[in-house]
Design an enzyme around this catalytic site. Structure first.
Site, mmCIF file in Angstrom:
data_model
loop_
_atom_site.group_PDB
_atom_site.id
_atom_site.type_symbol
_atom_site.label_atom_id
_atom_site.label_comp_id
_atom_site.label_asym_id
_atom_site.label_seq_id
_atom_site.Cartn_x
_atom_site.Cartn_y
_atom_site.Cartn_z
ATOM 1 N N ASP A 56 0.674 -1.121 0.068
ATOM 2 C CA ASP A 56 -0.112 0.090 -0.108
ATOM 3 C C ASP A 56 0.791 1.105 0.053
ATOM 4 O O ASP A 56 1.479 1.393 0.972
ATOM 5 C CB ASP A 56 -0.980 0.010 1.268
ATOM 6 C CG ASP A 56 -1.737 0.857 1.166
ATOM 7 O OD1 ASP A 56 -1.869 1.688 0.065
ATOM 8 O OD2 ASP A 56 -2.646 1.382 2.381
ATOM 9 N N ASP A 80 -2.289 6.323 -6.170
ATOM 10 C CA ASP A 80 -2.544 5.419 -4.996
ATOM 11 C C ASP A 80 -2.544 3.958 -5.853
ATOM 12 O O ASP A 80 -3.359 3.477 -6.720
ATOM 13 C CB ASP A 80 -3.809 5.682 -4.288
ATOM 14 C CG ASP A 80 -4.174 4.694 -3.169
ATOM 15 O OD1 ASP A 80 -3.125 4.522 -2.310
ATOM 16 O OD2 ASP A 80 -5.063 4.298 -3.057
#
Length: 465
Positions: free
Chosen positions: A145, A347
């Protein structure tokens, strides 16, 4: 930040063991993923979360509506985080008071809560890889992440709760190099910026971390250090969270690898040896080939670059400046100022790209006009530009996303549309009034480099081949 239900953090002092079932990998042939450390850096295999060969695959019958729902939760969390990036109190300790007497955290359980669904899959958008921890090293499946800093994984004895994971739970007592981190350490003090939650302190003076996520999932445990390894490469004194209360929607992964810009992230801890840069290629769910995550040097000549944009909203996230879009070579009918009307981040864990509302409307109209011959389908959740059939079987116009400095993502049909079921495909973008986000559907099959040292992000086509 969300208000999350939690047993007292001091319950970490007591043992309420939760049974864990080992889960066999779906693709035994890929048990030895390509991992190595050489002069150019560290190289790991990345798997799509819905690939049947993922070491922690999502359920085969997971509806796309669940993907969209969890994607929305992630978006809401990021928006809340940017709006409240300096919380005055922790949602995990809401209603609690930290007392110095005896070093004990005292108080009562938080009175308000958000329902959780333990064991379901929040990591529907996060790619997974493997990480080795301890001496001797044991390998664990971890989600990757770019929007998180602290790396953590579940640890026995799971004093409060552990979700089911693929493979065994990490046992700190089985590692000859494990050490708990004391509350007086600088790393304990860094947790506030790494997790946006203050640290706590156990009765034995061990630092307690608290990490919360957008869908009301959270992990609480001891800040620890040990040797982390990838293939033949090992790195001693790696700081991470040893989770004792891990609840919510983490799927079958053991934990999470944080790659954000923070001293406690994997990137920053390995940087003294490897450098402040990482790159990846995110494979599609249907691709037979896996992707990769590399930390270290890269070939600068193959990329087109955009500067990392500066933002006071959150220093750990990767901001960029979208400057234009075109469909079939024609710029969108929207004022150039609209592209910069909202802060934009890139992201790895968001599936559907969010655009400023006016930019999205212009994109939707232009794609629909270019696909006038395709049969329209009803709106699917937040996706309102849908067509009958699969993306691979339709004539889809090329969409270009242009960033400051001229870096361009030239999107193939699979980056423009996303199949939501066997008979429907939709434009993989949605409008937002908050933070714009470049999601992973648009990044798939590109090589993307995050060069923190030179404050730039680069794109190159054909990254997974």
């Amino acid at each position: 930040m969300e208000v999350l239900p939690l047993l007292l953090v001091c319950s970490l002092l007591f043992t309420i063991a939760t049974p864990i079932r080992d889960i066999t990998d779906a693709c035994a042939s890929q048990i030895n993923d390509f991992q190595h450390l050489n002069s150019s850096g560290l190289h790991l295999t990345l798997h799509h979360p819905q690939s049947p060969c993922s070491p922690a695959p999502l359920p085969s019958d997971l509806p796309f509506s669940a993907v969209v729902s969890h994607d929305d939760a992630r978006i809401a969390h990021l928006a809340s985080r940017l709006a409240n990036n300096h919380p005055t109190s922790s949602p995990l300790l809401r209603g609690h008071r930290k007392k110095k007497a005896g070093g004990v955290i005292a108080g009562s359980q938080a009175s308000s809560s958000v329902p959780l669904t333990p064991g379901a899959s929040v990591a529907v958008g996060n790619y997974v890889t493997r990480l080795g921890l301890g001496t001797p090293a044991t390998t664990y499946v971890m989600v990757v992440d770019t929007g998180s800093s602290l790396t953590w994984l579940q640890c026995s004895p799971c004093s409060v709760s552990c979700h089911r994971q693929a493979g065994p739970v990490f046992d700190p007592h089985a590692s000859g190099t494990y050490a708990a981190v004391q509350c007086s350490s600088s790393e304990c003090g860094e947790l506030q910026t790494a997790t946006l939650n203050p640290s706590a302190c156990s009765v034995s003076n061990v630092c307690i971390y608290q990490a919360s996520y957008g869908d009301s999932s959270y992990s609480v445990g001891y800040l620890s250090k040990d040797t982390v390894s990838f293939g033949s490469g090992s790195f001693p004194d790696f700081y991470y969270g040893c989770g004792q209360d891990n609840e919510g929607l983490f799927g079958r992964s053991a934990g999470l690898i944080g790659l954000a810009k923070n001293k406690l992230s994997l990137l920053y801890q390995l940087a003294p040896r490897l450098g402040y840069a990482f790159s990846y290629c995110l494979p599609t769910s249907s691709s037979a080939a896996a992707g990769y995550l590399s930390i270290g040097s890269y070939n600068p000549g193959q990329y087109s670059y955009t500067p990392m944009a500066s933002s006071s909203l959150d220093a750990s996230l990767y901001f960029v400046s979208l400057s234009g879009m075109s469909v079939a070579g024609t710029p969108l009918a929207v004022s150039p100022s609209e592209y910069g009307s909202l802060p934009t981040i890139i992201d790895s864990g968001t599936v559907i790209t969010r655009l400023p509302a006016n930019v999205y409307t212009a994109l939707s109209r232009a794609v629909a006009a270019a696909m006038a011959g395709a049969q329209r389908a009803p709106t699917y959740s937040i996706l309102d530009t849908c067509f009958q059939g699969a993306a691979a079987g339709l004539r889809v116009p090329r969409v270009d996303m242009v960033f400051a400095g001229g870096a361009t993502l030239r999107l193939a049909p699979g980056n423009v549309l996303i199949d939501v079921d066997d008979s429907t495909t939709c434009l993989a973008f949605a409008p937002t009034g908050g933070t714009a986000i470049i999601g992973n559907t648009q990044q798939q099959t590109f090589s993307v480099v995050y060069d923190v040292a030179q404050s730039r992000i680069g794109f190159a086509a054909g990254g997974c081949s």
